[in-house]
Design a protein around this motif. Structure first.
Motif, mmCIF file in Angstrom:
data_model
loop_
_atom_site.group_PDB
_atom_site.id
_atom_site.type_symbol
_atom_site.label_atom_id
_atom_site.label_comp_id
_atom_site.label_asym_id
_atom_site.label_seq_id
_atom_site.Cartn_x
_atom_site.Cartn_y
_atom_site.Cartn_z
ATOM 1 N N LYS A 1 0.841 -1.196 0.000
ATOM 2 C CA LYS A 1 0.000 0.000 0.000
ATOM 3 C C LYS A 1 0.877 1.247 0.000
ATOM 4 C CE LYS A 1 -4.034 -1.963 2.375
ATOM 5 N NZ LYS A 1 -4.964 -1.817 3.522
ATOM 6 N N LYS A 2 0.242 2.402 -0.094
ATOM 7 C CA LYS A 2 0.977 3.661 -0.141
ATOM 8 C C LYS A 2 1.662 3.931 1.198
ATOM 9 C CE LYS A 2 -2.178 5.828 -3.483
ATOM 10 N NZ LYS A 2 -3.129 6.945 -3.726
ATOM 11 N N PRO A 3 2.727 4.734 1.184
ATOM 12 C CA PRO A 3 3.386 5.112 2.437
ATOM 13 C C PRO A 3 2.393 5.761 3.399
ATOM 14 C CG PRO A 3 4.686 5.813 0.546
ATOM 15 C CD PRO A 3 3.383 5.333 -0.002
ATOM 16 N N GLY A 4 2.526 5.417 4.680
ATOM 17 C CA GLY A 4 1.648 5.991 5.689
ATOM 18 C C GLY A 4 0.371 5.219 5.919
ATOM 19 N N GLU A 5 0.062 4.229 5.067
ATOM 20 C CA GLU A 5 -1.131 3.409 5.253
ATOM 21 C C GLU A 5 -0.771 2.135 6.026
ATOM 22 O OE1 GLU A 5 -3.377 2.553 1.766
ATOM 23 O OE2 GLU A 5 -3.332 4.617 1.015
ATOM 24 N N TRP A 6 -1.684 1.719 6.894
ATOM 25 C CA TRP A 6 -1.447 0.497 7.651
ATOM 26 C C TRP A 6 -1.557 -0.727 6.753
ATOM 27 C CZ3 TRP A 6 0.870 0.143 12.100
ATOM 28 C CH2 TRP A 6 0.846 1.232 12.982
ATOM 29 N N GLN A 7 -0.630 -1.651 6.937
ATOM 30 C CA GLN A 7 -0.583 -2.880 6.156
ATOM 31 C C GLN A 7 -0.568 -4.072 7.110
ATOM 32 O OE1 GLN A 7 1.708 -2.718 2.560
ATOM 33 N NE2 GLN A 7 2.734 -0.830 3.170
ATOM 34 N N THR A 8 -0.926 -5.238 6.609
ATOM 35 C CA THR A 8 -0.988 -6.425 7.463
ATOM 36 C C THR A 8 -0.153 -7.564 6.903
ATOM 37 O OG1 THR A 8 -2.944 -7.331 6.350
ATOM 38 C CG2 THR A 8 -3.332 -5.852 8.211
ATOM 39 N N TYR A 9 0.446 -8.303 7.812
ATOM 40 C CA TYR A 9 1.028 -9.600 7.515
ATOM 41 C C TYR A 9 0.275 -10.636 8.350
ATOM 42 C CZ TYR A 9 5.322 -7.839 5.217
ATOM 43 O OH TYR A 9 6.239 -7.266 4.368
ATOM 44 N N ASP A 10 -0.219 -11.665 7.682
ATOM 45 C CA ASP A 10 -0.763 -12.833 8.372
ATOM 46 C C ASP A 10 0.111 -14.013 7.987
ATOM 47 O OD1 ASP A 10 -3.307 -12.142 9.887
ATOM 48 O OD2 ASP A 10 -3.648 -11.147 7.962
ATOM 49 N N VAL A 11 0.681 -14.649 8.995
ATOM 50 C CA VAL A 11 1.769 -15.613 8.796
ATOM 51 C C VAL A 11 1.424 -16.956 9.434
ATOM 52 C CG1 VAL A 11 4.199 -16.103 9.316
ATOM 53 C CG2 VAL A 11 3.477 -13.746 8.798
ATOM 54 N N ALA A 12 1.709 -18.034 8.727
ATOM 55 C CA ALA A 12 1.727 -19.383 9.305
ATOM 56 C C ALA A 12 3.170 -19.882 9.200
ATOM 57 C CB ALA A 12 0.782 -20.316 8.563
ATOM 58 N N TYR A 13 3.751 -20.263 10.321
ATOM 59 C CA TYR A 13 5.174 -20.603 10.363
ATOM 60 C C TYR A 13 5.377 -21.916 11.111
ATOM 61 C CZ TYR A 13 10.067 -20.400 11.883
ATOM 62 O OH TYR A 13 11.381 -20.696 12.138
ATOM 63 N N THR A 14 6.204 -22.782 10.531
ATOM 64 C CA THR A 14 6.629 -23.991 11.235
ATOM 65 C C THR A 14 8.143 -23.967 11.377
ATOM 66 O OG1 THR A 14 6.672 -25.259 9.157
ATOM 67 C CG2 THR A 14 4.686 -25.402 10.496
ATOM 68 N N ALA A 15 8.603 -24.230 12.572
ATOM 69 C CA ALA A 15 10.029 -24.145 12.890
ATOM 70 C C ALA A 15 10.796 -25.318 12.283
ATOM 71 C CB ALA A 15 10.216 -24.133 14.403
ATOM 72 N N PRO A 16 12.098 -25.152 12.102
ATOM 73 C CA PRO A 16 12.906 -26.253 11.568
ATOM 74 C C PRO A 16 13.073 -27.368 12.593
ATOM 75 C CG PRO A 16 14.319 -24.457 12.250
ATOM 76 C CD PRO A 16 12.909 -23.963 12.384
ATOM 77 N N ARG A 17 13.397 -28.530 12.086
ATOM 78 C CA ARG A 17 13.704 -29.677 12.944
ATOM 79 C C ARG A 17 15.131 -30.127 12.669
ATOM 80 N NH1 ARG A 17 8.653 -27.649 13.727
ATOM 81 N NH2 ARG A 17 7.354 -29.042 14.971
ATOM 82 N N PHE A 18 15.867 -30.401 13.739
ATOM 83 C CA PHE A 18 17.263 -30.825 13.639
ATOM 84 C C PHE A 18 17.426 -32.198 14.297
ATOM 85 C CE2 PHE A 18 17.095 -26.224 13.855
ATOM 86 C CZ PHE A 18 17.922 -25.817 12.815
ATOM 87 N N ASN A 19 18.403 -32.964 13.812
ATOM 88 C CA ASN A 19 18.701 -34.224 14.495
ATOM 89 C C ASN A 19 19.706 -33.981 15.611
ATOM 90 O OD1 ASN A 19 21.259 -34.077 13.331
ATOM 91 N ND2 ASN A 19 20.950 -35.785 11.922
#
Length: 252
Positions: free
Chosen positions: A169-187
């Motif tokens: 969006k234009k500068p000064g306008e509120w924007q949104t991030y909606d995130v689904a995140y899965t963490a890494p797995r290590f052995n």
């Protein structure tokens, strides 16, 4: 004598091949991708029917417009950013802030706003970032009519994966991030068995679709991988007065 001659030829032929195997010195520009450029998409406008939702009942509210009780400085101690007009405002020069809690897999909602007064260009315009587990950056940037490298614009997994489209969006306008995140797995030996995965909607538009994160989102060089456990959500101080509000997270 013939055997000696052919041995010399073989050595000479091998030198260019060996030279090609030597890695070039990495610079910030080495990992910039300028083409292709994400196509533009205009986000849908807010309406009474879709705006004004409160966080889900099982969400952890990280910022509700009042205080920074859930946050601390990445350098230790109290978070040094400002709270004004129901928003967190970066305090350039004081460093990033991070949640006091650590997270693994989660759903995140966060709203952000670049300065209404446009100053600078490329990476110098409204730059900040949202770091998953303090390590993997989802870029925040004023990408409205602001050309920069594609894997460094708003919505990119910084220096790795450009967004599917530019939904800024234009500068000064509120924007949104909606995130689904899965963490890494290590052995047990520290090898990454499963990388982090992230899906992101920017202003309601899908821009990262189950994207594999290759490693730490380093400024210079290729992504690095180091084993880790749960980690905080971190907001970056990049010298611009970017605002954040309505931050909540759901552990998965």
């Amino acid at each position: 004598m013939k055997n000696v001659f052919f041995s010399i030829l073989a050595l000479v032929a091998a030198f260019p091949a060996q030279a090609q195997l030597q890695p070039k010195k990495m610079t910030p520009e080495s990992s910039e991708v300028w083409s292709p450029e994400p196509r533009l998409v205009t986000p849908g406008a807010a309406s009474a029917a879709v705006s004004g939702f409160t966080p889900p009942s099982d969400a952890i509210v990280l910022f509700d417009g009042r205080n920074l009780d859930e946050w601390e400085s990445v350098q230790g101690g109290a978070a040094g950013w400002n709270v004004a007009d129901n928003a967190i405002i970066t305090a350039p020069g004081k460093g990033g802030i991070q949640t006091k809690r650590d997270f693994g897999d989660f759903q995140l909602h966060i709203e952000w706003r670049s300065p209404a007064e446009v100053k600078g260009n490329s990476q110098g315009r409204g730059n900040s970032g949202v770091f998953m587990q303090g390590l993997y950056e989802l870029q925040v940037l004023d990408s409205y009519n602001n050309r920069t490298y594609s894997n460094g614009q708003a919505g990119s997994i910084y220096k790795q994966t450009m967004p599917l489209v530019n939904a800024a969006k234009k500068p000064g306008e509120w924007q949104t991030y909606d995130v689904a995140y899965t963490a890494p797995r290590f052995n047990k030996d520290g090898m990454m068995l499963i990388p982090p995965y992230i899906t992101v909607f920017h202003n309601g538009v899908l821009i990262q679709n189950h994207t594999a994160i290759q490693g730490h989102t380093d400024y210079i060089g290729r992504p690095t991988v180091k084993p880790h456990g749960r980690g905080p959500l971190m907001l970056q101080d990049h010298g611009n007065t970017t605002g954040f509000r309505n931050v909540w997270i759901r552990e998965l």
